[in-house]
Design a protein around this motif. Structure first.
Motif, PDB file in Angstrom:
ATOM      1  N   ILE B 105       0.876  -1.184   0.000  1.00 17.85           N
ATOM      2  CA  ILE B 105       0.000   0.000   0.000  1.00 17.85           C
ATOM      3  C   ILE B 105       0.902   1.219   0.000  1.00 17.85           C
ATOM      4  O   ILE B 105       1.659   1.435   0.955  1.00 17.85           O
ATOM      5  CB  ILE B 105      -0.902   0.039   1.260  1.00 17.85           C
ATOM      6  N   ASP B 106       0.867   1.962  -1.065  1.00 20.08           N
ATOM      7  CA  ASP B 106       1.668   3.185  -1.129  1.00 20.08           C
ATOM      8  C   ASP B 106       0.718   4.379  -1.082  1.00 20.08           C
ATOM      9  O   ASP B 106      -0.185   4.487  -1.916  1.00 20.08           O
ATOM     10  CB  ASP B 106       2.492   3.213  -2.423  1.00 20.08           C
ATOM     11  N   ILE B 107       0.938   5.252  -0.126  1.00 17.75           N
ATOM     12  CA  ILE B 107       0.108   6.460  -0.039  1.00 17.75           C
ATOM     13  C   ILE B 107       0.994   7.652  -0.378  1.00 17.75           C
ATOM     14  O   ILE B 107       1.890   8.012   0.397  1.00 17.75           O
ATOM     15  CB  ILE B 107      -0.522   6.626   1.356  1.00 17.75           C
ATOM     16  N   GLY B 108       0.774   8.196  -1.540  1.00 20.29           N
ATOM     17  CA  GLY B 108       1.610   9.290  -2.020  1.00 20.29           C
ATOM     18  C   GLY B 108       0.905  10.627  -1.904  1.00 20.29           C
ATOM     19  O   GLY B 108      -0.217  10.726  -1.398  1.00 20.29           O
ATOM     20  N   GLY B 109       1.579  11.638  -2.412  1.00 19.03           N
ATOM     21  CA  GLY B 109       1.024  12.981  -2.339  1.00 19.03           C
ATOM     22  C   GLY B 109      -0.205  13.137  -3.201  1.00 19.03           C
ATOM     23  O   GLY B 109      -1.146  13.854  -2.862  1.00 19.03           O
ATOM     24  N   VAL B 221       2.902   7.888   4.890  1.00 21.61           N
ATOM     25  CA  VAL B 221       3.227   6.896   5.916  1.00 21.61           C
ATOM     26  C   VAL B 221       4.492   7.325   6.670  1.00 21.61           C
ATOM     27  O   VAL B 221       4.567   7.217   7.902  1.00 21.61           O
ATOM     28  CB  VAL B 221       3.428   5.508   5.261  1.00 21.61           C
ATOM     29  N   ALA B 222       5.473   7.850   5.915  1.00 18.42           N
ATOM     30  CA  ALA B 222       6.732   8.265   6.539  1.00 18.42           C
ATOM     31  C   ALA B 222       6.494   9.347   7.586  1.00 18.42           C
ATOM     32  O   ALA B 222       7.102   9.334   8.667  1.00 18.42           O
ATOM     33  CB  ALA B 222       7.701   8.776   5.469  1.00 18.42           C
ATOM     34  N   HIS B 223       5.614  10.276   7.282  1.00 22.81           N
ATOM     35  CA  HIS B 223       5.399  11.410   8.184  1.00 22.81           C
ATOM     36  C   HIS B 223       4.276  11.186   9.185  1.00 22.81           C
ATOM     37  O   HIS B 223       4.125  11.968  10.124  1.00 22.81           O
ATOM     38  CB  HIS B 223       5.137  12.683   7.365  1.00 22.81           C
ATOM     39  N   ASN B 224       3.486  10.165   8.960  1.00 26.27           N
ATOM     40  CA  ASN B 224       2.356   9.895   9.869  1.00 26.27           C
ATOM     41  C   ASN B 224       2.323   8.410  10.243  1.00 26.27           C
ATOM     42  O   ASN B 224       1.399   7.681   9.868  1.00 26.27           O
ATOM     43  CB  ASN B 224       1.027  10.300   9.203  1.00 26.27           C
ATOM     44  N   PRO B 225       3.324   7.955  10.988  1.00 27.91           N
ATOM     45  CA  PRO B 225       3.397   6.512  11.285  1.00 27.91           C
ATOM     46  C   PRO B 225       2.198   5.989  12.067  1.00 27.91           C
ATOM     47  O   PRO B 225       1.944   4.784  12.071  1.00 27.91           O
ATOM     48  CB  PRO B 225       4.702   6.370  12.086  1.00 27.91           C
ATOM     49  N   LEU B 240       4.083  -4.283   7.602  1.00 24.02           N
ATOM     50  CA  LEU B 240       5.514  -3.981   7.649  1.00 24.02           C
ATOM     51  C   LEU B 240       5.777  -2.636   6.993  1.00 24.02           C
ATOM     52  O   LEU B 240       5.035  -2.225   6.088  1.00 24.02           O
ATOM     53  CB  LEU B 240       6.299  -5.070   6.917  1.00 24.02           C
ATOM     54  N   VAL B 241       6.843  -1.986   7.434  1.00 23.24           N
ATOM     55  CA  VAL B 241       7.209  -0.687   6.846  1.00 23.24           C
ATOM     56  C   VAL B 241       8.725  -0.674   6.637  1.00 23.24           C
ATOM     57  O   VAL B 241       9.471  -0.969   7.582  1.00 23.24           O
ATOM     58  CB  VAL B 241       6.795   0.486   7.769  1.00 23.24           C
ATOM     59  N   PRO B 242       9.196  -0.357   5.434  1.00 27.17           N
ATOM     60  CA  PRO B 242      10.645  -0.286   5.227  1.00 27.17           C
ATOM     61  C   PRO B 242      11.249   0.851   6.067  1.00 27.17           C
ATOM     62  O   PRO B 242      10.530   1.747   6.523  1.00 27.17           O
ATOM     63  CB  PRO B 242      10.797   0.022   3.734  1.00 27.17           C
ATOM     64  N   GLU B 243      12.566   0.820   6.203  1.00 24.58           N
ATOM     65  CA  GLU B 243      13.228   1.813   7.055  1.00 24.58           C
ATOM     66  C   GLU B 243      12.910   3.244   6.613  1.00 24.58           C
ATOM     67  O   GLU B 243      12.650   4.119   7.420  1.00 24.58           O
ATOM     68  CB  GLU B 243      14.738   1.567   7.041  1.00 24.58           C
TER      69      GLU B 243
END
Lengths: 413, 262
Positions: B105-109, B221-225, B240-243
């Motif tokens: 699941i990729d949540i982009g701009g 996802v990176a900014h809103n874990p 799971l979430v990559p680094e």
């Protein structure tokens, strides 16, 4: 990185004749309106054209005009004028762009043929087999121009075809006769009608044969070519001119197959297109598929003008059969089997569904069919969002990325 | 004498919102990366991002053996040798970190992607959001503006929620009106914030069914874990979430660069 390379495809020679066939079609009607020599019937795309031809009408198809408005990208600027008089942007964009064209007095016929406007109708004849919108569309013109409106109301979601359905449609078509006689002022001539049915049958046989040439590997032509070359099968049903055109096109396609001429050089992928064309984006889509070595070999859309059930010996009944066996009015199991049969014939390795925002009847992705077919046939599917004529509903960048990713997926095997 | 620097591989993901660059060494280690607003000049942004990534990696442009670009601006990167779609690159990047079958699941701009991979990392299917901002970063940006909250405070606020306020509509404009209505009713901002997160999650989950294992990526996802925690709770599945979730597409592009160079 550079954009996709421009295509260098070998053109289909019959295209020159096609231009003349289409020009003659419109000039004949324009002349008839000016001189009053022939009556004009407006007919929905799969309306009872054979009957109209058999009764001496010249037949004009607003849906064809809608496609021209879409292909010339005039549609998107005309649709809002129809929205403004109460017709939703969510309904058929053929309807909204065509009515917008009337309101704004702008038509692609002017640019293409120097014809000022579409031919004024003497009668409006619909068949709701395409959708309810065609009836509302013609009803608008009926009120606007004070022209009689008649039509056929189809059955829908048909599984196995029942006799009562055929009888009903046949009698609805037959019931049109006295109403149409009032318009022509002439008595119905059964022989002339049968002749038109015969022409239509022959056109269908030839059109089917042309489409089936795409079963060859590599395919001699693509869905995008067929959307252009189908025009005589749409507007010339019931005429000798349509037959003559496909008598010319078919040998050329056969020759291309014999010579191994590929519509898409180095054809690597074969695809099926389910749904309406995106009329205003035919060229960029065609070029993108070409650059990805993907040939769209078959489609439900182009197949929808095959009516080889027509039989001059039983004209009303066979028209009823042809219009009831039509893909668009069938149930989901029938449609899935139909596409499965196409898969067996054309050997495609992926299906592209076009979800046309304003055309639910031709958007077969909405009830889980892509998932079911993907599982049944073992081929991947892609849905792109767009529309037939309203480019406000189409994100070109997103569609391009989706198509490119789909081909990447096919290449991963 | 300094050791000779081995060739490196670059992946450039020019997204609608942010440009990301990843530099991998021959051992597939991430040795340099950068993220920057894509802005209006994709080419310039890609150049700046590359320069910072190379500096971080301690290598120069000449050390790049191959470069692949991806994302909406993938054709605007003059130094890239080829392009791949972001769907392919996210799949590649995720499989690198988690070599197993999964749903990405990729949540982009500006868009969302749901990609299904088999155990060999091959794409089985993918879906992107329709022409609608619902469930994307753009939706959250619009709502943050309505609530007059800096983007970086959203995650912290949502975590403070004690009584989530659910929103019914998926249209960004209608949601904006609904948020105003909730404010008028005296609802607490953290509760509305969590409701907005839930709205994003609902939009994504209705795109496709999920397989057993889910991997989440993208700038949102990176900014809103906290979104990831919420997905775990709602789906009751392993997420799971990559680094560096925002870099997954760029890493995937760099891996393609390595593969195509042989």
């Amino acid at each position: 990185m550079s954009e996709e390379k421009k295509t260098t495809r070998k053109q289909i020679a019959a295209a020159k004749t096609l231009k003349k066939v289409m020009a003659d079609h419109f000039y004949e009607m324009d002349n008839a309106v000016k001189t009053g020599s022939r009556k004009i019937a407006w007919c929905t795309s799969v309306g009872p054209a054979e009957l109209l031809r058999g009764m001496g009408f010249l037949v004009y198809y607003p849906e064809n005009h809608g496609a021209m408005l879409g292909a010339t990208r005039m549609s998107t600027e005309l649709i809002p004028f129809t929205n403004a008089i109460g017709y939703s942007p969510d309904i058929c964009s053929y309807l909204t762009c065509d009515v917008g064209s009337y309101l704004q007095k702008k038509t692609p016929l002017t640019m293409a043929y120097n014809i000022e406007s579409v031919p004024r109708p003497d009668v409006l004849v619909f068949n709701t087999n395409q959708c309810r919108d065609v009836q509302d569309w013609f009803a608008w013109y009926s009120r606007e121009l004070d022209v009689p409106l008649v039509g056929v109301h189809t059955h829908r979601d048909i599984g196995d075809i029942r006799e009562y359905q055929i009888k009903d449609i046949a009698s609805q078509i037959e019931d049109l006769v006295p109403k149409l006689e009032e318009v022509t002022g002439e008595k119905f001539d059964m022989d002339r009608f049968k002749e038109a049915v015969g022409y239509s049958r022959r056109t269908s046989e030839l059109w089917r044969a042309c489409l089936e040439e795409a079963a060859a590997v590599p395919s001699p032509w693509t869905f995008f070519d067929a959307t252009i070359h189908m025009a005589p099968a749409v507007v010339g049903r019931g005429t000798k001119e349509a037959n003559d055109y496909y008598e010319l096109l078919l040998p050329e396609l056969k020759q291309r197959v014999k010579d191994g001429t590929a519509a898409v050089e180095g054809e690597k992928h074969r695809l099926y297109w389910e749904g309406m064309p995106v009329w205003g984006k035919l060229r960029p889509l065609s070029e993108q598929f070409y650059s990805l070595k993907a040939c769209v070999v078959a489609s439900t859309y182009c197949n929808s003008w095959i009516f080889d059930q027509l039989d001059p010996a039983e004209p009303f009944e066979s028209m009823a059969v042809a219009y009831t066996e039509l893909f668009i009015v069938r149930d989901e199991p029938y449609k899935e089997q139909y596409i499965t049969d196409c898969y067996n014939k054309f050997k495609f390795d992926g299906i592209v569904f076009h979800d046309a925002k304003t055309c639910p009847n031709n958007s077969n992705n909405r009830y889980g069919m892509p998932e079911r077919l993907s599982e049944k046939l073992g081929v991947p599917v892609l849905t792109i969002n767009g529309d037939l004529c309203d480019l406000r509903c189409y994100s070109e960048e997103q569609a391009k990325t989706n198509i490119e990713a789909f081909i990447e997926q096919l290449e991963e095997g | 004498m300094a050791d000779k620097i081995e060739a490196v591989f670059a992946g450039v993901d020019v997204g609608a919102s942010r440009t990301k660059v990843a530099i991998l060494d021959a051992g597939k280690n991430l040795i340099g990366h950068a993220v920057r607003k894509s802005g209006t000049d994709f080419t310039e942004t890609a150049e700046i991002c590359l320069a910072s990534s190379l500096e971080m990696a301690g290598v120069s442009k000449e050390d790049i053996a191959n470069c692949i670009s991806t994302g909406y601006g993938r054709k605007n990167v003059p130094y890239s040798h080829d392009t791949k779609t972001e769907i392919g690159c996210h799949a590649k990047g995720c499989y690198h970190y988690f070599p197993m079958s999964m749903t990405v699941i990729d949540i982009g701009g500006q868009d969302n992607k749901v990609i299904k991979l088999d155990e060999h990392g091959r794409r089985v299917s993918f879906k992107m959001n329709r022409k609608c901002a619902a469930g994307t970063g753009a939706f959250l940006e619009e709502m943050a503006a309505r609530l007059d909250i800096p983007l970086e405070e959203m995650d912290g606020l949502a975590r403070k929620s004690e009584n989530i306020v659910e929103l019914g509509s998926y249209c960004t404009v209608f949601s904006g009106t609904e948020v105003l209505e909730k404010i008028r009713q005296g609802k607490k901002v953290p509760d509305i914030m969590k409701g907005l997160f839930l709205s994003v999650i609902k939009r994504v989950l209705e795109m496709d069914s999920l397989t057993e294992r889910v991997v989440m990526t993208g700038g949102v996802v990176a900014h809103n874990p906290y979104l990831v925690n919420m997905v775990r709770e709602i789906t009751e599945s392993e997420v799971l979430v990559p680094e560096y979730p925002q870099l997954t597409g760029a890493v995937g592009a760099a891996l393609f660069a390595m593969e195509t160079k042989g």
